[in-house]
Enzyme design. Structure first.
Site, PDB file in Angstrom:
ATOM      1  CG  HIS A  21      -1.722  -1.243   1.367  1.00 54.53           C
ATOM      2  ND1 HIS A  21      -1.470  -2.163   2.362  1.00 54.53           N
ATOM      3  CD2 HIS A  21      -2.724  -1.754   0.628  1.00 54.53           C
ATOM      4  CE1 HIS A  21      -2.311  -3.181   2.221  1.00 54.53           C
ATOM      5  NE2 HIS A  21      -3.077  -2.964   1.180  1.00 54.53           N
ATOM      6  CB  CYS A 126     -12.815 -14.298  -3.891  1.00 56.00           C
ATOM      7  SG  CYS A 126     -11.428 -13.900  -2.793  1.00 56.00           S
ATOM      8  CB  CYS A 147      -9.486 -16.546  -4.748  1.00 56.81           C
ATOM      9  SG  CYS A 147      -8.814 -14.956  -5.224  1.00 56.81           S
ATOM     10  CG  HIS A 150      -6.981 -13.359  -1.850  1.00 55.19           C
ATOM     11  ND1 HIS A 150      -7.815 -12.692  -2.718  1.00 55.19           N
ATOM     12  CD2 HIS A 150      -6.329 -12.406  -1.149  1.00 55.19           C
ATOM     13  CE1 HIS A 150      -7.680 -11.388  -2.541  1.00 55.19           C
ATOM     14  NE2 HIS A 150      -6.781 -11.188  -1.591  1.00 55.19           N
ATOM     15  CE  LYS A 303      -4.458  -9.818   8.272  1.00 50.02           C
ATOM     16  NZ  LYS A 303      -5.901 -10.047   8.390  1.00 50.02           N
TER      17      LYS A 303
HETATM   18  N1  MSP Z   1     -10.489  -1.331  -1.825  1.00 48.20           N
HETATM   19  C1  MSP Z   1      -9.976  -1.755  -3.082  1.00 48.20           C
HETATM   20  C2  MSP Z   1      -9.702  -0.595  -4.000  1.00 48.20           C
HETATM   21  C3  MSP Z   1     -10.872   0.278  -4.292  1.00 48.20           C
HETATM   22  S1  MSP Z   1     -10.441   1.657  -5.245  1.00 48.20           S
HETATM   23  C4  MSP Z   1     -11.889   2.326  -5.733  1.00 48.20           C
HETATM   24  C5  MSP Z   1      -8.670  -2.539  -2.843  1.00 48.20           C
HETATM   25  N2  MSP Z   1      -8.027  -2.299  -1.691  1.00 48.20           N
HETATM   26  S2  MSP Z   1      -6.684  -3.020  -1.185  1.00 48.20           S
HETATM   27  O1  MSP Z   1      -6.513  -2.600   0.170  1.00 48.20           O
HETATM   28  O2  MSP Z   1      -6.771  -4.420  -1.433  1.00 48.20           O
HETATM   29  O3  MSP Z   1      -5.443  -2.450  -1.904  1.00 48.20           O
HETATM   30  C6  MSP Z   1      -5.406  -1.932  -3.129  1.00 48.20           C
HETATM   31  C7  MSP Z   1      -4.055  -1.535  -3.662  1.00 48.20           C
HETATM   32  O4  MSP Z   1      -2.924  -1.753  -2.798  1.00 48.20           O
HETATM   33  C8  MSP Z   1      -3.671  -2.339  -4.890  1.00 48.20           C
HETATM   34  O5  MSP Z   1      -4.337  -1.998  -6.030  1.00 48.20           O
HETATM   35  C9  MSP Z   1      -2.260  -1.933  -5.009  1.00 48.20           C
HETATM   36  O6  MSP Z   1      -2.270  -0.631  -5.515  1.00 48.20           O
HETATM   37  C10 MSP Z   1      -1.767  -1.907  -3.586  1.00 48.20           C
HETATM   38  N3  MSP Z   1      -1.042  -3.120  -3.253  1.00 48.20           N
HETATM   39  C11 MSP Z   1      -1.350  -4.042  -2.295  1.00 48.20           C
HETATM   40  N4  MSP Z   1      -0.371  -5.008  -2.260  1.00 48.20           N
HETATM   41  C12 MSP Z   1       0.565  -4.714  -3.186  1.00 48.20           C
HETATM   42  C13 MSP Z   1       1.800  -5.285  -3.553  1.00 48.20           C
HETATM   43  N5  MSP Z   1       2.274  -6.382  -3.002  1.00 48.20           N
HETATM   44  N6  MSP Z   1       2.522  -4.644  -4.509  1.00 48.20           N
HETATM   45  C14 MSP Z   1       2.089  -3.477  -5.079  1.00 48.20           C
HETATM   46  N7  MSP Z   1       0.943  -2.919  -4.759  1.00 48.20           N
HETATM   47  C15 MSP Z   1       0.120  -3.532  -3.859  1.00 48.20           C
HETATM   48  O7  MSP Z   1      -8.281  -3.280  -3.717  1.00 48.20           O
END
Ligand code: MSP
Length: 513
Positions: A21, A126, A147, A150, A303
């Protein structure tokens, strides 16, 4: 006046944010800061995606209400963004009243237009993705659908629900993806186009029965249903700048909308989002910037995979937010997944920030204090240094304007190396008055400091204050324009990290050698 409206995805706050994130958020922050530096009016939106089954279950697990849970987690996310020095203008939460009203009203409008209708649905779901998977999309493990992201078993859901007529937007989506440069890098647009061509577009469920998912915005005309999280979440990008509440603000920013997303949510942000916008008579965003994943041992860091690198680990290890931000931005890759190891991050930090930049600043600062009492007046800048500065600035601006942050950082590195070579060649410490050499070096440091400032804002401020210069726009930078440097301090900015064999998720093994 040119503007930038930049967004991150809104995150599911079922757990604290991690390096993945941070990757997205820091990148968006760097673009926001760069654009402010060159004089554009910027609005930077981030926030949390607080409704849905995933959150409902996370709250149940803690024995608190979903609202208590998301309130607590909003605080946690904000703290992490402070830790990383994220300069967002607004933190949106999908439980915010103004947002809920927009979602509810948009749902009603689309229903009135006949673009949302009620019908029966059955499929594999999922919870972690909050979406259905159709055959061909899921993977079979022991003959059971799992999934693909996941690796968890999918749940079979059968329900009467509301649908959005996505199928009606096939031509629009195809045209938008093939005839515009919205999606960057363009390879991602092709990927979606191929899928649209191969599979077509099926209508999507946009509501859930309340007895299954109670934690959501109610369907305005049918209290037995809540609105699907993705319908709710995507609308944050318009509700966050005043859609339906402040038309002037909305019209002022929407044409400049840049969404930064990870490739996992590409489909939602192209096919679904472009269609929803069209259905509401809103043009598509100006740009959708898509990046790949940070991976560890071949798996997307997250996670679910259990290979999370905590943000506090980065901040502690790399001397605060600047070091963490720099390392993340140097790793940043739009096209390819990046395998992250502590060794790789250490070497970026040590060689680029500690050795090339930090060390140069310290050496020049100490020399200036010793040789000329910290006062360095304007002299002719060494021709080769002048050329290196101008080349670096030109390329840096070009790279940043084309959204290529890590490439821009490599240009800055080149200048840093040229300055280090120069200082070793001219040996100012051997001269009784090395003002000429110091002035050239300081102009170089000023350029590096300006260019790094969107990535390392704290260090750039400290250096500009200690050396007595302003952080100007890299587009207005003129070599030789500083009358006098007044060096009051030679700060040590980036202490080197020692190689340690340590697992970021906690377990420590003995240092090797
Ligand atoms: N809630 C939705 C997004 C809604 S937007 C209208 C969602 N959330 S999330 O918490 O799962 O995280 C989204 C974003 O976190 C991913 O699209 C990505 O940008 C980022 N990432 C989460 N893990 C990641 C990595 N391991 N590497 C790069 N980016 C990653 O999806």
């Amino acid at each position: 006046m040119e503007r930038l409206y930049i967004t991150t995805p809104i995150y599911y706050p079922n757990a604290p944010p991690h390096i993945g994130h941070a990757y997205t958020t820091v990148y968006a922050d760097v673009l926001a800061r760069y654009n402010r530096l060159v004089g554009r009016k910027v609005f930077f939106l981030t926030g949390n995606d607080e409704h849905g089954l995933k959150i409902q279950r996370a709250a149940e697990k803690e024995g608190i209400t979903p609202k208590e849970f998301v309130d607590k987690m909003a605080g946690v996310y904000r703290q992490y963004w402070v830790m990383l020095n994220i300069s967002y203008d607004h933190f949106i939460r999908t439980t915010d009243g103004y947002h809920e009203k927009v979602v509810s009203e948009a749902f009603k409008r689309l229903h009135e237009k006949g673009l949302i209708y009620k019908a029966k649905y059955a499929g594999w779901y999922c919870v972690d993705c909050e979406r259905y998977y159709s055959p061909g999309e899921y993977v079979l493990v022991d003959d059971k659908p799992h999934c693909p992201i996941h690796n968890k078993p999918l749940e079979w859901l059968e329900e009467e629900t509301y649908y959005f007529k996505l199928s009606e937007f096939k031509d629009y989506v195809t045209k938008t993806l093939s005839e515009t440069d919205i999606v960057y890098p363009p390879s991602y647009a092709k990927e979606v186009l191929n899928r649209v061509q191969a599979e077509g577009l099926r209508d999507v469920s946009v509501a859930r029965p309340k007895d299954r998912v109670a934690w959501g915005i109610p369907v305005p005309f049918d209290p037995d249903y809540t609105i699907y999280v993705w319908f709710d979440a995507l609308l944050n990008y318009v509700s966050g700048i005043g859609y339906m509440t402040d038309e002037v603000r909305f019209q002022g920013y929407w044409p400049w909308a840049h969404h930064v997303i990870g490739k996992d949510i590409l489909w939602f942000h192209t096919v679904v989002w472009f269609s929803l916008l069209k259905a509401l008579d809103i043009p598509p965003p100006r740009r959708l910037i898509v990046h790949s994943f940070l991976i560890n041992r071949g798996l997307k860091i997250g996670k679910s995979a259990g290979n999370v690198i905590p943000i506090e680990f980065l901040v502690e290890r790399y001397n605060g937010s600047d070091g963490a931000r720099y390392v993340l931005m140097k790793l940043f890759n739009l096209d390819k997944d990046v395998e992250v190891t502590i060794d790789l991050m250490d070497s970026i930090y040590n060689s680029e920030l500690a050795d090339t930049y930090g060390n140069l600043v310290r050496r020049v600062g100490v020399l200036a204090a010793k040789k000329v009492k910290g006062k360095v007046y304007r002299r002719d800048v060494d021709k080769k240094i002048e050329e290196s500065i101008e080349t670096a600035l030109g390329r840096y601006v070009e790279d940043m304007e084309s959204l290529e942050v890590s490439r821009a950082l490599s240009e800055v590195q080149e200048l840093g190396k040229a300055l280090n070579t120069y200082i070793n060649e001219v040996k100012p410490w051997e001269k009784s008055d090395p003002s000429k050499e110091l002035y050239s070096l300081l102009e170089g440091i000023r350029a590096v400091t300006v260019m790094l400032s969107p990535v390392t804002p704290r260090a750039s401020t400290v250096i500009s204050e200690s050396f007595g210069f302003k952080l100007v726009s890299p587009r207005d930078f003129r070599v030789g324009s500083v009358e006098r440097y007044n060096i009051v301090e030679a700060p040590i900015l980036f202490r080197k990290v020692q190689a340690r064999r340590e697992s970021p998720s906690g377990g420590e093994s003995p240092p090797s050698g």
